[in-house]
Design an enzyme around this catalytic site. Structure first.
Site, PDB file in Angstrom:
ATOM      1  N   HIS A  22      26.530  69.586  62.234  1.00 18.21           N
ATOM      2  CA  HIS A  22      25.765  68.403  61.839  1.00 18.21           C
ATOM      3  C   HIS A  22      25.185  68.555  60.427  1.00 18.21           C
ATOM      4  O   HIS A  22      24.729  67.587  59.836  1.00 18.21           O
ATOM      5  CB  HIS A  22      24.633  68.191  62.849  1.00 18.21           C
ATOM      6  CG  HIS A  22      24.495  66.775  63.333  1.00 18.21           C
ATOM      7  ND1 HIS A  22      25.424  65.785  63.090  1.00 18.21           N
ATOM      8  CD2 HIS A  22      23.514  66.166  64.058  1.00 18.21           C
ATOM      9  CE1 HIS A  22      25.020  64.651  63.654  1.00 18.21           C
ATOM     10  NE2 HIS A  22      23.868  64.850  64.234  1.00 18.21           N
ATOM     11  N   ASN A  70      17.885  61.701  63.030  1.00 18.31           N
ATOM     12  CA  ASN A  70      17.731  60.302  63.459  1.00 18.31           C
ATOM     13  C   ASN A  70      16.648  59.537  62.691  1.00 18.31           C
ATOM     14  O   ASN A  70      16.458  58.354  62.925  1.00 18.31           O
ATOM     15  CB  ASN A  70      17.513  60.220  64.980  1.00 18.31           C
ATOM     16  CG  ASN A  70      16.394  61.119  65.440  1.00 18.31           C
ATOM     17  OD1 ASN A  70      15.785  61.823  64.645  1.00 18.31           O
ATOM     18  ND2 ASN A  70      16.131  61.100  66.728  1.00 18.31           N
ATOM     19  N   ASP A  95      28.685  64.584  58.393  1.00 23.60           N
ATOM     20  CA  ASP A  95      29.732  65.105  59.275  1.00 23.60           C
ATOM     21  C   ASP A  95      30.380  63.928  60.005  1.00 23.60           C
ATOM     22  O   ASP A  95      29.716  62.951  60.327  1.00 23.60           O
ATOM     23  CB  ASP A  95      29.120  66.085  60.280  1.00 23.60           C
ATOM     24  CG  ASP A  95      27.978  65.476  61.080  1.00 23.60           C
ATOM     25  OD1 ASP A  95      27.028  64.945  60.465  1.00 23.60           O
ATOM     26  OD2 ASP A  95      28.030  65.491  62.321  1.00 23.60           O
ATOM     27  N   ASN A 116      23.586  59.027  64.307  1.00 25.65           N
ATOM     28  CA  ASN A 116      22.191  58.585  64.230  1.00 25.65           C
ATOM     29  C   ASN A 116      21.619  58.556  62.818  1.00 25.65           C
ATOM     30  O   ASN A 116      20.763  57.724  62.505  1.00 25.65           O
ATOM     31  CB  ASN A 116      21.307  59.450  65.127  1.00 25.65           C
ATOM     32  CG  ASN A 116      21.592  59.176  66.595  1.00 25.65           C
ATOM     33  OD1 ASN A 116      21.990  58.079  66.968  1.00 25.65           O
ATOM     34  ND2 ASN A 116      21.408  60.184  67.427  1.00 25.65           N
TER      35      ASN A 116
END
Length: 193
Positions: A22, A70, A95, A116
């Site tokens: 991520h 997020n 990513d 997100n």
């Protein structure tokens, strides 16, 4: 088209996330900052680490939101608003599950594909029109595994492929920043084949 004035790398802060899939956006930004001799500093008002570099003769802001994925839009909106940067002058590096490791792609606008970070940025900018640089991390094959997958370290061969994709993307960034996005896209998307 106007050039890119802000490049945002998406990731999660903290050592436990540093090497996870991520955080591919952070990896690219760290490399970019180093190449162009920038210095990161933490900026509370922009909710992240910020650097300013000169690329192709123009000032470009680099931003790594420290809000967790997020809430990435909080940092992006704060900096873009302060420096009056429009959505189409922003490039978000993230990513991408739908691309294999080793593949990097530019894209403007579109949906968030369940990401997100992108979702929050589009919501806060009230526009999905920002540019994306998608770094392939592959897909675990099962939707239920995704949350777990993105927060794990890539396998050695995936990491090598990702590193190569990041270097390929970095070679094309100056062109993208100069507003020659079509050329940058063509070169990057052809090189990957």
């Amino acid at each position: 088209m106007s050039g890119i004035r802000l490049i945002v790398g998406l990731g999660n802060p903290g050592p436990e996330y540093e090497k996870t899939r991520h955080n591919a956006g952070f990896w690219l930004l760290d490399e970019l900052c180093w190449q162009f001799k920038g210095n990161w500093r933490n900026e509370g008002k922009f909710h992240g680490d910020v650097a300013r570099v000169q690329i192709e003769g123009q000032d470009v802001w680099l931003l790594k939101p420290m809000t967790y994925m997020n809430l990435s839009g909080q940092a992006v909106l704060a900096l873009a608003h302060f420096y009056k940067i429009l959505p189409d002058q922003i490039l978000v590096v993230h990513d991408e599950l739908d691309l294999a490791p080793g593949v990097a792609r530019f894209k403007q606008g579109g949906g968030h594909g369940g990401h997100n970070g992108l979702k929050d940025i589009a919501a806060r900018l009230s526009s999905p029109a920002f540019w994306r640089l998608r770094l392939g991390i592959g897909h675990p094959g099962d939707k239920k595994e995704v949350a777990n997958f993105v927060l794990k370290k890539p396998r050695v061969e995936e990491q090598q492929a990702l590193d190569e994709a990041i270097l390929a993307a970095l070679r094309e960034l100056p062109r993208a920043i100069a507003g020659k996005m079509a050329e940058a896209m063509k070169a990057l998307h052809t090189e990957a084949k």
